[in-house]
Write a protein that holds these residues in place. Structure first.
Motif, PDB file in Angstrom:
ATOM      1  N   HIS A  43       0.852  -1.180   0.000  1.00 57.36           N
ATOM      2  CA  HIS A  43       0.000   0.000   0.000  1.00 57.36           C
ATOM      3  C   HIS A  43       0.892   1.236   0.000  1.00 57.36           C
ATOM      4  N   LEU A  87      -4.208  -6.894   3.440  1.00 60.29           N
ATOM      5  CA  LEU A  87      -3.256  -6.248   4.335  1.00 60.29           C
ATOM      6  C   LEU A  87      -3.360  -6.958   5.681  1.00 60.29           C
ATOM      7  N   ASN A 191      -6.911  -4.570   1.309  1.00 60.31           N
ATOM      8  CA  ASN A 191      -5.736  -3.712   1.240  1.00 60.31           C
ATOM      9  C   ASN A 191      -6.171  -2.256   1.115  1.00 60.31           C
TER      10      ASN A 191
END
Length: 321
Positions: A43, A87, A191
């Protein structure tokens, strides 16, 4: 290059609500109140780098660009922005987090290229009396919530839930939620780094200024009729079986007990992420092995094939549905 399990250097994030508990996993923390360890991330606000094997030193973004189709699997990319779709975080909540909500992928005010945020929590540890906020009371509407916010009584609208180690919470986009003080959490999420704050206890941020609230966006994205959130106790006694903790369009998360040995395999359509929740052992594959301990997070490539978990430990496994 032969595929192998990837480990990453966590990206540690200072947060006004954080502490130093992540040190218990052996991580070296920077100064300050560290609330988040981004364990596997691709990211703009945090990209983790590989620390082991042939790909050491490469960021997850570079791996995606050069090897993604092989290592991530046929499903292993966000359809919206092409990035790694998940994530993985460890969260140390020394203090209460803000009351917040996340949008879905289709919210018009999302930043360009940003995803919505559906997530789940697995409670690794909780101090006696620890609680979280998980959803709203029945009958709360946009209008009644807006009135409560304006009159500084938002807490009257929210459900508080006591938590203990082993509890699991699925938090689809649109669910109002907040982690409370005294919990240590593994978080698997889309994410995304988009959070809308409804309430923050009139608390200044790390810069001494009052933290921004996002009332209108929050009111827009809340699922007032229910988001599909679910919670469960996850007590397991039988090794070698998976208990499904969360099943969503974005990820499947399962819990398993290892002991003494568990033969497993990846599939060509998705990578596998393993989080070691407790216990110790080894992760073995055709060309090597790695010792495992609590807090370790591994990205197993889709083309890894057969692997084996050995020892006595609790494992959280995530993959794409």
């Amino acid at each position: 290059m032969k595929s192998y399990p990837l480990q990453f250097q966590p990206e540690m994030k200072e947060r006004v609500w954080g502490g130093r508990t992540l040190e218990r996993f052996g991580f070296e923390l920077p100064e300050g109140a560290i609330g988040e360890g981004w364990m596997i991330g691709d990211h703009p606000n945090g990209t983790t780098k590989v620390v082991n094997g042939e790909l050491a030193g490469l960021g997850l973004d570079e791996i995606r660009e050069n090897y993604g189709k092989t290592l991530f699997g046929t499903k292993g990319f966000s359809e919206k922005n092409g990035r790694f779709p998940l994530l993985i975080k460890l969260l140390d909540c020394e203090d209460d987090l803000s009351v917040q909500v996340h949008p879905n992928d289709h919210y018009e005010n999302l930043a360009p290229g940003e995803l919505g945020k559906t997530e789940m929590w697995y409670i690794l540890d909780a101090k006696p009396g620890a609680k979280i906020i998980y959803g709203m009371n029945k009958g709360v509407t946009r209008e009644s919530l807006a009135d409560a916010i304006a009159e500084n009584r938002i807490m009257d609208c929210l459900q508080e839930v006591p938590v203990e180690a082993g509890d699991s919470f699925y938090i689809p986009a649109g669910t109002v939620h907040a982690l409370g003080a005294g919990v240590l959490v593994a978080e698997i999420q889309q994410n995304s780094d988009t959070t809308y704050r409804l309430y923050d206890y009139n608390r200044p941020g790390l810069d001494g200024k009052m933290r921004e609230l996002h009332i209108e966006d929050s009111l827009n994205v809340i699922a007032y009729e229910g988001s599909g959130s679910t919670r469960m106790k996850t007590n397991l006694t039988e090794p070698g079986t998976w208990l499904t903790l969360a099943s969503s369009p974005f990820f499947t998360v399962e819990k398993g007990l290892v002991g003494p040995q568990w033969e497993l395999t990846t599939t060509p359509d998705s990578f596998v992420i393993l989080v070691i929740a407790d216990g110790n052992g080894t992760l073995q594959w055709s060309d090597g092995q790695i010792a495992t301990k609590p807090g370790d997070c591994f990205l197993l490539p889709a083309d890894l094939g057969s692997y084996c978990l050995e020892g006595s430990m609790t494992v959280i496994r995530s993959y794409l549905p």
